[in-house]
Structures are given as C-alpha cells and as structure tokens.
Write a protein that holds these residues in place. Sequence first.
Motif, PDB file in Angstrom:
ATOM      1  N   LEU A  24      -8.710  28.140  -2.158  1.00 16.39           N
ATOM      2  CA  LEU A  24      -8.896  26.695  -2.258  1.00 16.39           C
ATOM      3  C   LEU A  24      -8.657  26.114  -0.873  1.00 16.39           C
ATOM      4  O   LEU A  24      -7.555  26.210  -0.327  1.00 16.39           O
ATOM      5  CB  LEU A  24      -7.909  26.097  -3.265  1.00 16.39           C
ATOM      6  CG  LEU A  24      -7.924  24.572  -3.400  1.00 16.39           C
ATOM      7  CD1 LEU A  24      -9.291  24.081  -3.883  1.00 16.39           C
ATOM      8  CD2 LEU A  24      -6.824  24.110  -4.338  1.00 16.39           C
ATOM      9  N   TRP A  25      -9.686  25.545  -0.271  1.00 20.36           N
ATOM     10  CA  TRP A  25      -9.625  25.002   1.088  1.00 20.36           C
ATOM     11  C   TRP A  25     -10.008  23.534   1.011  1.00 20.36           C
ATOM     12  O   TRP A  25     -11.111  23.195   0.610  1.00 20.36           O
ATOM     13  CB  TRP A  25     -10.591  25.759   2.018  1.00 20.36           C
ATOM     14  CG  TRP A  25     -10.641  27.232   1.731  1.00 20.36           C
ATOM     15  CD1 TRP A  25     -11.709  27.935   1.276  1.00 20.36           C
ATOM     16  CD2 TRP A  25      -9.580  28.175   1.870  1.00 20.36           C
ATOM     17  NE1 TRP A  25     -11.381  29.251   1.117  1.00 20.36           N
ATOM     18  CE2 TRP A  25     -10.070  29.433   1.474  1.00 20.36           C
ATOM     19  CE3 TRP A  25      -8.252  28.077   2.279  1.00 20.36           C
ATOM     20  CZ2 TRP A  25      -9.297  30.580   1.479  1.00 20.36           C
ATOM     21  CZ3 TRP A  25      -7.472  29.219   2.280  1.00 20.36           C
ATOM     22  CH2 TRP A  25      -7.998  30.449   1.894  1.00 20.36           C
ATOM     23  N   LYS A  72       3.146  34.895   2.107  1.00 16.49           N
ATOM     24  CA  LYS A  72       2.479  33.621   2.342  1.00 16.49           C
ATOM     25  C   LYS A  72       1.262  33.508   1.423  1.00 16.49           C
ATOM     26  O   LYS A  72       0.383  34.357   1.421  1.00 16.49           O
ATOM     27  CB  LYS A  72       2.044  33.491   3.797  1.00 16.49           C
ATOM     28  CG  LYS A  72       1.416  32.153   4.107  1.00 16.49           C
ATOM     29  CD  LYS A  72       1.131  31.991   5.575  1.00 16.49           C
ATOM     30  CE  LYS A  72       0.440  30.663   5.839  1.00 16.49           C
ATOM     31  NZ  LYS A  72       0.159  30.470   7.263  1.00 16.49           N
ATOM     32  N   ALA A  73       1.246  32.438   0.625  1.00 12.51           N
ATOM     33  CA  ALA A  73       0.138  32.201  -0.298  1.00 12.51           C
ATOM     34  C   ALA A  73      -0.688  30.987   0.103  1.00 12.51           C
ATOM     35  O   ALA A  73      -1.734  30.729  -0.469  1.00 12.51           O
ATOM     36  CB  ALA A  73       0.664  32.016  -1.718  1.00 12.51           C
ATOM     37  N   GLY A  74      -0.195  30.217   1.089  1.00 15.51           N
ATOM     38  CA  GLY A  74      -0.928  29.030   1.498  1.00 15.51           C
ATOM     39  C   GLY A  74      -0.194  28.296   2.593  1.00 15.51           C
ATOM     40  O   GLY A  74       0.865  28.733   3.057  1.00 15.51           O
ATOM     41  N   ALA A  87      -4.877  16.105   6.441  1.00 16.83           N
ATOM     42  CA  ALA A  87      -4.061  17.232   6.000  1.00 16.83           C
ATOM     43  C   ALA A  87      -4.992  18.341   5.545  1.00 16.83           C
ATOM     44  O   ALA A  87      -5.736  18.181   4.578  1.00 16.83           O
ATOM     45  CB  ALA A  87      -3.144  16.815   4.856  1.00 16.83           C
ATOM     46  N   GLY A  88      -4.967  19.445   6.274  1.00 12.64           N
ATOM     47  CA  GLY A  88      -5.721  20.627   5.868  1.00 12.64           C
ATOM     48  C   GLY A  88      -4.822  21.482   4.994  1.00 12.64           C
ATOM     49  O   GLY A  88      -3.696  21.783   5.364  1.00 12.64           O
ATOM     50  N   ILE A  89      -5.315  21.832   3.822  1.00 14.02           N
ATOM     51  CA  ILE A  89      -4.539  22.608   2.856  1.00 14.02           C
ATOM     52  C   ILE A  89      -5.335  23.848   2.485  1.00 14.02           C
ATOM     53  O   ILE A  89      -6.521  23.763   2.168  1.00 14.02           O
ATOM     54  CB  ILE A  89      -4.258  21.784   1.584  1.00 14.02           C
ATOM     55  CG1 ILE A  89      -3.445  20.537   1.927  1.00 14.02           C
ATOM     56  CG2 ILE A  89      -3.538  22.638   0.536  1.00 14.02           C
ATOM     57  CD1 ILE A  89      -3.305  19.553   0.780  1.00 14.02           C
ATOM     58  N   GLY A  90      -4.677  24.994   2.533  1.00 15.09           N
ATOM     59  CA  GLY A  90      -5.316  26.235   2.115  1.00 15.09           C
ATOM     60  C   GLY A  90      -4.405  26.991   1.174  1.00 15.09           C
ATOM     61  O   GLY A  90      -3.203  27.092   1.421  1.00 15.09           O
ATOM     62  N   VAL A  91      -4.971  27.506   0.085  1.00 15.62           N
ATOM     63  CA  VAL A  91      -4.206  28.313  -0.865  1.00 15.62           C
ATOM     64  C   VAL A  91      -5.029  29.552  -1.189  1.00 15.62           C
ATOM     65  O   VAL A  91      -6.195  29.458  -1.566  1.00 15.62           O
ATOM     66  CB  VAL A  91      -3.909  27.551  -2.178  1.00 15.62           C
ATOM     67  CG1 VAL A  91      -3.081  28.423  -3.120  1.00 15.62           C
ATOM     68  CG2 VAL A  91      -3.189  26.243  -1.899  1.00 15.62           C
ATOM     69  N   ASN A  92      -4.411  30.719  -1.027  1.00 12.25           N
ATOM     70  CA  ASN A  92      -5.071  31.969  -1.349  1.00 12.25           C
ATOM     71  C   ASN A  92      -5.054  32.158  -2.855  1.00 12.25           C
ATOM     72  O   ASN A  92      -4.103  32.687  -3.417  1.00 12.25           O
ATOM     73  CB  ASN A  92      -4.366  33.138  -0.659  1.00 12.25           C
ATOM     74  CG  ASN A  92      -4.983  34.463  -1.012  1.00 12.25           C
ATOM     75  OD1 ASN A  92      -6.084  34.521  -1.543  1.00 12.25           O
ATOM     76  ND2 ASN A  92      -4.278  35.532  -0.736  1.00 12.25           N
ATOM     77  N   ALA A  93      -6.105  31.713  -3.514  1.00  6.74           N
ATOM     78  CA  ALA A  93      -6.190  31.835  -4.965  1.00  6.74           C
ATOM     79  C   ALA A  93      -6.962  33.085  -5.369  1.00  6.74           C
ATOM     80  O   ALA A  93      -7.129  33.352  -6.541  1.00  6.74           O
ATOM     81  CB  ALA A  93      -6.861  30.595  -5.547  1.00  6.74           C
ATOM     82  N   ALA A  94      -7.439  33.839  -4.379  1.00  6.54           N
ATOM     83  CA  ALA A  94      -8.193  35.064  -4.664  1.00  6.54           C
ATOM     84  C   ALA A  94      -7.229  36.243  -4.748  1.00  6.54           C
ATOM     85  O   ALA A  94      -6.157  36.221  -4.161  1.00  6.54           O
ATOM     86  CB  ALA A  94      -9.213  35.321  -3.562  1.00  6.54           C
TER      87      ALA A  94
END
Length: 193
Positions: A24-25, A72-74, A87-94
């Motif tokens: 999720l980016w 680290k997940a995000g 605000a740039g937000i990244g979450v490793n949902a894969a």
Amino acid sequence: VVAERQTAGRGRLGRSWVSLEGGLWLSVVLRSEARPLLSLQFGLAVCQAVEAVSGRPARLKWPNDVMLAGRKAGGVLLESRQGFVVAGIGVNAAVDPSESEEELRHIATGVSREDIRGDLLVAILERLETPGTIRDIRSCCETLGRSVRVTWEGGSAQGVAEALDDQGGLQVRRADGTLQTVWSCLKLEYLAE
C-alpha cells in the motif's frame, strides 16, 4: 493519492525509491507546517491501522518506521513545501507465499492482498482524522528503553533512548549522564543489550 507501484519515488535524504506491486503506497497532503510530532502521529496511525486489520501488534520505531514482529513493515516520510506537508506512507502488505515462518508473514496472514490493502487504506485514513497524542505515541514506541546509536548530520549520540519530549524529540541518556534530545536523524540503530 494511492499507487499500485512506484518507480520514481523519493525516500529519506533524496534517495531513489521503488515500491513494487502488492503493498500500500500512498501520499496524503495537509495544509500544515512540518513538525516532529506530526511525523510520529502519522506513524502511530499506520501502526494502529496495521494492528486493527492484521490483529497483530505493530510498534513504532522512532522516528518513522512501522515494525511488526521485529521487522520493518512500513514507514512514513514527510516533506514540507510552502505551507503544505506531503506524507508518504508505505506498508508492505504483500507476502511471499513460499514463506511459512510466522515472523516473515507480515500483515497479510489470512487476508488476500487486495482486501488487506483496501482495509488498510480505510483504517489509516480513519485514524488520521483524530491524531494520536504524545502519550499514545510513547506507549506505541518500541525505541524507548533500548540502547541506541543515533546519527544526524554533524553528530551522533549513543546511550539509552529514555523518553520522547512533548514535541516528539527522542531523549537519549549518554553514558556520561547527559541527556541529548534528537529531532531528526540519518540513522537509528538498536545496540546489543
């Protein structure tokens, strides 16, 4: 703004950033001035959303990493321009389906990638509507109480991450007893206890 993937993103210190499909980016634009507490409030919102959707505890590594099971997940990165903050937000949902160890499964356990990304997006945006307090941030921050080395442009400090001040600055107690408040950093490392 939500992206399926990023090929020309910018990370900390202007580094190149590529985000592959499956995560999720997103970027959120606010009419505000950047301040340390704002970054932590965004990080807290992401932690709370990850926990709500996955059912697994997420923690905040000062200043901007979202941690799940010690990995680290995000993360969150703020950039300020003329009265606006992006605000740039990244979450490793894969998750790699070949991985079987629980600590490597991240937050996608038991939920399809499409479902978790939509749920996460809604959960993050809902939590941004009512920003957390410094007390909430302190209770979510896994950095507090740990031995750390913090490096910033022009200096560094090593000691115990003792507290967050009311504005979100990390207070590091050095071996000589002095207290160093750090507002931003190039790198924060956890040291062996």
